[in-house]
Write a protein that holds these residues in place. Sequence first.
Motif, PDB file in Angstrom:
ATOM      1  N   ASN A   1     -18.295  56.681   6.603  1.00 20.33           N
ATOM      2  CA  ASN A   1     -18.115  58.057   7.063  1.00 20.33           C
ATOM      3  C   ASN A   1     -19.012  59.021   6.301  1.00 20.33           C
ATOM      4  O   ASN A   1     -19.560  59.964   6.881  1.00 20.33           O
ATOM      5  CB  ASN A   1     -16.651  58.479   6.903  1.00 20.33           C
ATOM      6  CG  ASN A   1     -16.358  59.807   7.570  1.00 20.33           C
ATOM      7  OD1 ASN A   1     -16.594  59.986   8.765  1.00 20.33           O
ATOM      8  ND2 ASN A   1     -15.857  60.757   6.799  1.00 20.33           N
TER       9      ASN A   1
ATOM     10  N   ARG B   1     -22.371  58.597   7.808  1.00 24.07           N
ATOM     11  CA  ARG B   1     -22.391  59.195   9.145  1.00 24.07           C
ATOM     12  C   ARG B   1     -22.506  60.715   9.056  1.00 24.07           C
ATOM     13  O   ARG B   1     -23.322  61.341   9.759  1.00 24.07           O
ATOM     14  CB  ARG B   1     -21.128  58.810   9.911  1.00 24.07           C
ATOM     15  CG  ARG B   1     -21.061  59.375  11.331  1.00 24.07           C
ATOM     16  CD  ARG B   1     -19.754  59.006  12.025  1.00 24.07           C
ATOM     17  NE  ARG B   1     -18.607  59.549  11.306  1.00 24.07           N
ATOM     18  CZ  ARG B   1     -18.178  60.805  11.405  1.00 24.07           C
ATOM     19  NH1 ARG B   1     -18.819  61.665  12.199  1.00 24.07           N
ATOM     20  NH2 ARG B   1     -17.130  61.213  10.727  1.00 24.07           N
ATOM     21  N   GLU B   2     -21.714  61.315   8.190  1.00 25.15           N
ATOM     22  CA  GLU B   2     -21.735  62.773   8.044  1.00 25.15           C
ATOM     23  C   GLU B   2     -23.086  63.276   7.555  1.00 25.15           C
ATOM     24  O   GLU B   2     -23.519  64.378   7.914  1.00 25.15           O
ATOM     25  CB  GLU B   2     -20.637  63.223   7.078  1.00 25.15           C
ATOM     26  CG  GLU B   2     -19.219  63.076   7.644  1.00 25.15           C
ATOM     27  CD  GLU B   2     -18.158  63.548   6.670  1.00 25.15           C
ATOM     28  OE1 GLU B   2     -18.472  63.656   5.459  1.00 25.15           O
ATOM     29  OE2 GLU B   2     -17.031  63.806   7.112  1.00 25.15           O
TER      30      GLU B   2
ATOM     31  N   THR C   1     -29.126  56.655   8.328  1.00 22.27           N
ATOM     32  CA  THR C   1     -29.179  55.463   9.170  1.00 22.27           C
ATOM     33  C   THR C   1     -29.981  54.367   8.473  1.00 22.27           C
ATOM     34  O   THR C   1     -30.621  54.601   7.453  1.00 22.27           O
ATOM     35  CB  THR C   1     -29.832  55.781  10.526  1.00 22.27           C
ATOM     36  OG1 THR C   1     -31.157  56.295  10.295  1.00 22.27           O
ATOM     37  CG2 THR C   1     -29.014  56.811  11.295  1.00 22.27           C
TER      38      THR C   1
ATOM     39  N   TRP D   1     -19.216  54.095  11.779  1.00 24.87           N
ATOM     40  CA  TRP D   1     -20.565  54.616  11.959  1.00 24.87           C
ATOM     41  C   TRP D   1     -21.315  53.725  12.939  1.00 24.87           C
ATOM     42  O   TRP D   1     -22.241  52.997  12.582  1.00 24.87           O
ATOM     43  CB  TRP D   1     -21.259  54.700  10.624  1.00 24.87           C
ATOM     44  CG  TRP D   1     -22.594  55.373  10.495  1.00 24.87           C
ATOM     45  CD1 TRP D   1     -23.455  55.216   9.461  1.00 24.87           C
ATOM     46  CD2 TRP D   1     -23.255  56.315  11.367  1.00 24.87           C
ATOM     47  NE1 TRP D   1     -24.590  55.975   9.619  1.00 24.87           N
ATOM     48  CE2 TRP D   1     -24.492  56.670  10.789  1.00 24.87           C
ATOM     49  CE3 TRP D   1     -22.904  56.897  12.601  1.00 24.87           C
ATOM     50  CZ2 TRP D   1     -25.384  57.567  11.383  1.00 24.87           C
ATOM     51  CZ3 TRP D   1     -23.787  57.789  13.199  1.00 24.87           C
ATOM     52  CH2 TRP D   1     -25.006  58.116  12.598  1.00 24.87           C
TER      53      TRP D   1
ATOM     54  N   GLY E   1     -25.203  53.102  13.225  1.00 22.21           N
ATOM     55  CA  GLY E   1     -25.814  53.636  12.019  1.00 22.21           C
ATOM     56  C   GLY E   1     -26.000  52.639  10.910  1.00 22.21           C
ATOM     57  O   GLY E   1     -26.661  52.932   9.913  1.00 22.21           O
TER      58      GLY E   1
END
Length: 251
Positions: A43, A46-47, A51, A73, A76
Amino acid sequence: MTKFRPCIDLHQGQVKQIVGGSLNEQGATTNFVSAHDAAYYANIYREQGLTGGHVIALGPGNQEQALLALKTWPGGLQFGGGVNHENASAFLEAGASHVIVTSYLFDGGRFSFEKLESIKKETSAERLVLDLSCRRTDKGWQIATDRWQTITDTVINQATLNELEHHCAEFLIHAADVEGLQAGIDQELVALLGEICTIPVTYAGGARCLDDLKLVNQLSAGKVDLTIGSALDIFGGEGVTLKECIHWNQR
């Protein structure tokens, strides 16, 4: 330009940072055991829009956490650890952008192009990453499998990489001898990878500070990306912060 690539290393069902060369069936020398699950780190990545990172399952007992990270994710993260032609597509469907494969591709210490073609049928070359993690020997660097304990006869050199890069999207290369030691990167290996690789390649092993991103960028002419694990603040390290790595990527 060299980019920072994030990671989530799983061992015995937990997010850990270990000394790579110590890994065996009994366990490993451990630098860090997280109080958080894999989704927590996925997370964060992702935030921050990070990637190209990898989730690596080091041995059995990690599938639940791996799938949790991929779900958190989707698209990602790459996944590696026990990947073969029978389960590769399942990990892609679970959210992995790519699957990472190494030990499966070897029979008795010899590289199997038959197995490579078998897994490519499931993933396509575009979603396959070859993990060519290695150990230094008197021949240079030889690919190591089975938790980096089995030295194969395949040498990291121009002929090997030029042949294999036609079959995958990227290379992931852990320098197992320095992995987790925070004692500096294998500069000769990074320079060699920058010289001979024509597809994306991520190096991991020994990174200890932000200056190592600068050094990899210099040694490889910006062609090799770097993973930082044990030295990173989110894994209990004191060498570099995730914020600094994100800022580096945004330059």
